[in-house]
Design an enzyme around this catalytic site. Structure first.
Site, PDB file in Angstrom:
ATOM      1  N   SER A  49       8.792  17.195  -9.555  1.00  0.00           N
ATOM      2  CA  SER A  49       8.078  16.383  -8.562  1.00  0.00           C
ATOM      3  C   SER A  49       8.497  16.798  -7.151  1.00  0.00           C
ATOM      4  O   SER A  49       8.217  16.092  -6.190  1.00  0.00           O
ATOM      5  CB  SER A  49       8.376  14.898  -8.775  1.00  0.00           C
ATOM      6  OG  SER A  49       9.757  14.643  -8.630  1.00  0.00           O
ATOM      7  N   ASN A 132      17.730   7.290 -11.139  1.00  0.00           N
ATOM      8  CA  ASN A 132      16.811   6.185 -11.440  1.00  0.00           C
ATOM      9  C   ASN A 132      16.856   5.080 -10.386  1.00  0.00           C
ATOM     10  O   ASN A 132      15.813   4.611  -9.921  1.00  0.00           O
ATOM     11  CB  ASN A 132      17.113   5.618 -12.830  1.00  0.00           C
ATOM     12  CG  ASN A 132      16.939   6.667 -13.915  1.00  0.00           C
ATOM     13  OD1 ASN A 132      16.434   7.766 -13.641  1.00  0.00           O
ATOM     14  ND2 ASN A 132      17.358   6.359 -15.134  1.00  0.00           N
ATOM     15  N   THR A 177     -28.677 -14.260   2.144  1.00  0.00           N
ATOM     16  CA  THR A 177     -28.111 -14.371   0.806  1.00  0.00           C
ATOM     17  C   THR A 177     -29.062 -13.558  -0.073  1.00  0.00           C
ATOM     18  O   THR A 177     -30.270 -13.510   0.200  1.00  0.00           O
ATOM     19  CB  THR A 177     -28.053 -15.831   0.294  1.00  0.00           C
ATOM     20  OG1 THR A 177     -29.384 -16.358   0.280  1.00  0.00           O
ATOM     21  CG2 THR A 177     -27.175 -16.717   1.158  1.00  0.00           C
ATOM     22  N   HIS A 178     -28.530 -12.888  -1.042  1.00  0.00           N
ATOM     23  CA  HIS A 178     -29.327 -11.998  -1.891  1.00  0.00           C
ATOM     24  C   HIS A 178     -30.091 -10.964  -1.058  1.00  0.00           C
ATOM     25  O   HIS A 178     -31.164 -10.503  -1.470  1.00  0.00           O
ATOM     26  CB  HIS A 178     -30.319 -12.784  -2.759  1.00  0.00           C
ATOM     27  CG  HIS A 178     -29.714 -13.984  -3.411  1.00  0.00           C
ATOM     28  ND1 HIS A 178     -29.057 -13.914  -4.614  1.00  0.00           N
ATOM     29  CD2 HIS A 178     -29.627 -15.282  -2.999  1.00  0.00           C
ATOM     30  CE1 HIS A 178     -28.613 -15.124  -4.937  1.00  0.00           C
ATOM     31  NE2 HIS A 178     -28.931 -15.973  -3.972  1.00  0.00           N
ATOM     32  N   SER A 297     -28.664  15.233  10.115  1.00  0.00           N
ATOM     33  CA  SER A 297     -29.063  15.992   8.935  1.00  0.00           C
ATOM     34  C   SER A 297     -29.159  17.458   9.291  1.00  0.00           C
ATOM     35  O   SER A 297     -29.477  17.817  10.424  1.00  0.00           O
ATOM     36  CB  SER A 297     -30.418  15.465   8.463  1.00  0.00           C
ATOM     37  OG  SER A 297     -31.060  16.432   7.669  1.00  0.00           O
ATOM     38  N   ASN A 305     -27.260   9.366  10.897  1.00  0.00           N
ATOM     39  CA  ASN A 305     -26.814   8.653   9.695  1.00  0.00           C
ATOM     40  C   ASN A 305     -25.435   8.017   9.900  1.00  0.00           C
ATOM     41  O   ASN A 305     -24.572   8.631  10.512  1.00  0.00           O
ATOM     42  CB  ASN A 305     -26.738   9.625   8.513  1.00  0.00           C
ATOM     43  CG  ASN A 305     -28.075  10.262   8.216  1.00  0.00           C
ATOM     44  OD1 ASN A 305     -29.114   9.618   8.326  1.00  0.00           O
ATOM     45  ND2 ASN A 305     -28.048  11.535   7.863  1.00  0.00           N
ATOM     46  N   TYR A 337      14.207   3.186 -17.854  1.00  0.00           N
ATOM     47  CA  TYR A 337      13.545   4.246 -17.081  1.00  0.00           C
ATOM     48  C   TYR A 337      12.807   5.195 -18.021  1.00  0.00           C
ATOM     49  O   TYR A 337      13.322   5.619 -19.051  1.00  0.00           O
ATOM     50  CB  TYR A 337      14.565   5.051 -16.250  1.00  0.00           C
ATOM     51  CG  TYR A 337      13.857   6.135 -15.468  1.00  0.00           C
ATOM     52  CD1 TYR A 337      13.286   5.863 -14.223  1.00  0.00           C
ATOM     53  CD2 TYR A 337      13.665   7.412 -15.999  1.00  0.00           C
ATOM     54  CE1 TYR A 337      12.574   6.821 -13.528  1.00  0.00           C
ATOM     55  CE2 TYR A 337      12.952   8.385 -15.312  1.00  0.00           C
ATOM     56  CZ  TYR A 337      12.410   8.073 -14.078  1.00  0.00           C
ATOM     57  OH  TYR A 337      11.695   9.024 -13.400  1.00  0.00           O
ATOM     58  N   GLN A 342       7.464   8.507 -12.564  1.00  0.00           N
ATOM     59  CA  GLN A 342       7.292   9.530 -11.530  1.00  0.00           C
ATOM     60  C   GLN A 342       5.805   9.730 -11.209  1.00  0.00           C
ATOM     61  O   GLN A 342       5.443  10.028 -10.084  1.00  0.00           O
ATOM     62  CB  GLN A 342       7.914  10.837 -12.029  1.00  0.00           C
ATOM     63  CG  GLN A 342       7.764  12.023 -11.119  1.00  0.00           C
ATOM     64  CD  GLN A 342       8.567  13.206 -11.641  1.00  0.00           C
ATOM     65  OE1 GLN A 342       9.793  13.214 -11.579  1.00  0.00           O
ATOM     66  NE2 GLN A 342       7.897  14.191 -12.206  1.00  0.00           N
TER      67      GLN A 342
HETATM   68  N1  ARG Z   1      11.894  12.163 -10.036  1.00  0.00           N
HETATM   69  C1  ARG Z   1      12.043  10.996 -10.868  1.00  0.00           C
HETATM   70  C2  ARG Z   1      11.052   9.922 -10.462  1.00  0.00           C
HETATM   71  O1  ARG Z   1      10.315  10.105  -9.555  1.00  0.00           O
HETATM   72  C3  ARG Z   1      13.420  10.442 -10.817  1.00  0.00           C
HETATM   73  C4  ARG Z   1      14.296  11.181 -11.749  1.00  0.00           C
HETATM   74  C5  ARG Z   1      14.839  10.412 -12.852  1.00  0.00           C
HETATM   75  N2  ARG Z   1      14.674  11.280 -13.968  1.00  0.00           N
HETATM   76  C6  ARG Z   1      15.192  11.079 -15.142  1.00  0.00           C
HETATM   77  N3  ARG Z   1      14.955  11.942 -16.052  1.00  0.00           N
HETATM   78  N4  ARG Z   1      15.919  10.058 -15.424  1.00  0.00           N
HETATM   79  O2  ARG Z   1      10.988   8.874 -11.068  1.00  0.00           O
END
Ligand code: ARG
Length: 509
Positions: A49, A132, A177-178, A297, A305, A337, A342
């Site tokens: 990530s 975490n 309305t409507h 356009s 528009n 977790y 993620q």
């Molecule tokens: N990058 C992870 C997230 O966005 C946090 C990492 C925790 N990863 C794990 N394997 N415990 O949540």
């Protein structure tokens, strides 16, 4: 570490190479958080990530600083090591996210970068925490900023709407309305209806802010830590109002993302209605959108528009999709977790990026549009929209409302063109068996048939009569001012915490 589970580390292992993330990040320079065994292999890019985490890079630096200061204060890490780590964090910050070593995520990359600068002692920064609780704290920290910006936009939009409303307490507008002509109102009354909705959006976002602004730090992986951490202290250094008590809840929950995204999706639904009103009004020439908010356009030279408003209208799809994506990702996640989390976060970022921007555009389009008062005045009485006012007038003079309704309904079926008194009088003779003037004089009736008179009558609290709207606008201005001051209070609290944190960090480096 097994199964990708991130344990509460005592001292971080000084391994060899970092797991390779995606993007242009450099291969880690020697010291790493992971051992070769968990390099990620072919799924390395899939797992990483790091690029998406750019958004929480600054947040992680703040969170890591608060954590290290607390560790030093608690005697868990000595002051020299804390100083070296905090110094390295400053270097990492100066080098920027792009300079981070390849890693599974920004947390690992920053730790790797610190260890690369400090040596193995740098690994002490991950004592008594896990990614975490770290990532949860980072998301909350960043979202808090985004929420304050979103609130700024919403409050600013309300202020702009109130200015527009103030200018148009007498400008007639057909009310529907409507999508059928119903009763005349004013532009101010219509604008005020959206300001009122945005006032509740503000409440929802402020409530989401309160629940976002709580600290998960110290929960570690999910099962707490044997170290004598001071969770209130890290919360205070980060400007969080309180600590999420249960460590399993602290790392597992993303309900604050749901609340935020839901508040934004709610806002976007209202906004799509505002945009639709404006699209309809501009197609009927009730108002002229400024060229800045219109498009033409490529083939039809005469076209202008309301494209920006159509895009605003479409934002509801994006925000609603984000909410659905988020909830679907969270559904059935077991404690505690799971890395599905993620993938939950970007849904919320999508909503918070899209909705305030759309609100700004819609507000800008509205504030710069010209209301075509001539067209509006003519349209305000179209479709015998003053009929309800006439029935009300008869009822106020003593005719049972249902009978009055019948008189006016009878007249309505006979009308060809504009309503006139003669047709009404004939209907009254037919239904009541007596003359209308027994109840109401002709001047009063004639005024009631006019949209201005019809609007002026409707002076109940929150109604469209100019004085009623003026009173509503006064109340709204007070509420906006209160919300603005709540917002600056939050901003100050965040800034104060940053100052406290910087001062503490200074004492170590
Ligand atoms: N990058 C992870 C997230 O966005 C946090 C990492 C925790 N990863 C794990 N394997 N415990 O949540």
């Amino acid at each position: 570490m097994t199964d990708g589970e991130d344990d509460t580390a005592g001292d971080a292992p000084a391994g060899s190479d970092a797991a390779d993330g995606t993007g242009e990040h450099a291969a880690a320079g020697g010291t790493a958080v992971r051992r070769d065994r968990f390099s990620g292999g072919p799924a390395r890019g899939f797992m990483s990530s790091l690029d998406a985490d750019r958004r929480i890079f600054a947040a992680d630096l703040a969170v890591s600083r608060a954590h290290v200061v607390m560790l030093a204060e608690q005697g868990i890490v000595d002051a020299d090591d804390a100083g070296a780590i905090l110094g390295a964090l400053a270097d990492v910050e100066a080098a920027g996210h792009a300079d981070l070593p390849a890693a599974e995520d920004v947390h690992e990359a920053i730790e790797t970068a610190v260890i690369g600068r400090v040596g193995p002692e740098g690994g002490r920064m991950h004592t008594a925490r896990s990614r975490n609780d770290e990532v949860a704290a980072c998301i909350r920290y960043r979202l808090r900023e985004d929420l304050l910006d979103a609130l700024e936009t919403v409050v600013g939009a309300r202020e702009q709407l109130l200015v527009v409303a103030d200018e148009h307490t007498e400008t007639l507008l057909p009310g529907f309305t409507h999508l059928q002509y119903a009763q005349p109102v004013t532009v101010a009354h219509w604008v005020g209806s959206y300001e009122a909705a945005l006032a509740r959006d503000t409440e929802r976002l402020l409530a989401a802010y309160d629940r976002t602004n709580r600290s998960p730090l110290g929960a570690a992986a999910f099962a707490g830590t044997p170290f004598d951490v001071d969770r209130e202290r890290t919360a205070d250094l980060l400007g969080f109002d309180s600590v999420l008590d249960n460590s399993m809840d602290a790392v597992s929950t993303r309900d604050f993302l749901v609340e935020t995204t839901s508040a934004l999706a709610t806002l976007s639904a209202t906004l799509s209605g505002l945009a639709e009103d404006l699209v309809v009004y501009s197609s009927r020439d009730y108002l002229t959108i400024s060229d800045d908010y219109a498009s033409t356009s490529s083939i039809m030279p005469q076209k202008k528009n309301p494209d920006t408003l159509e895009l605003v209208r479409a934002t509801a799809g994006e925000a609603t999709g984000a909410l659905g994506g988020l909830l679907t990702t969270l559904k059935s996640l077991p404690r505690s977790y799971n890395i599905d989390l993620q993938e939950a976060t970007p849904h919320a970022w999508r909503a918070i990026d899209a909705v305030p921007e759309a609100l700004e555009v819609a507000t800008g389009a509205l504030a710069t549009a010209d209301w075509n008062e001539g067209v509006l005045a003519a349209e305000a009485s179209a479709g015998f929209s003053t009929a309800t006012g006439v029935a009300d007038r008869l009822a106020m003079a003593g005719v049972p409302f249902r009978t009055a309704h019948e008189v006016v309904a009878t007249a309505a079926t006979r009308l060809e063109g504009d309503p006139d008194l003669a047709v009404l009088e004939a209907a009254a003779e037919e239904v009541l068996g007596e003359s209308l003037t027994e109840y109401v004089d002709r001047e009063t009736l004639a005024a009631t048939l006019e949209p201005t008179g019809s609007v002026a009558m409707r002076d109940s609290r929150g109604g469209p009569a100019p004085e009623a709207v003026a009173a509503s606008l006064d109340r709204a201005r007070e509420e906006v001012a209160a919300d603005r001051s709540a917002l600056s209070g939050h901003r100050e609290a965040v800034a104060d915490a940053a100052t406290r944190r910087d001062e503490e960090v200074e004492t170590y480096v």
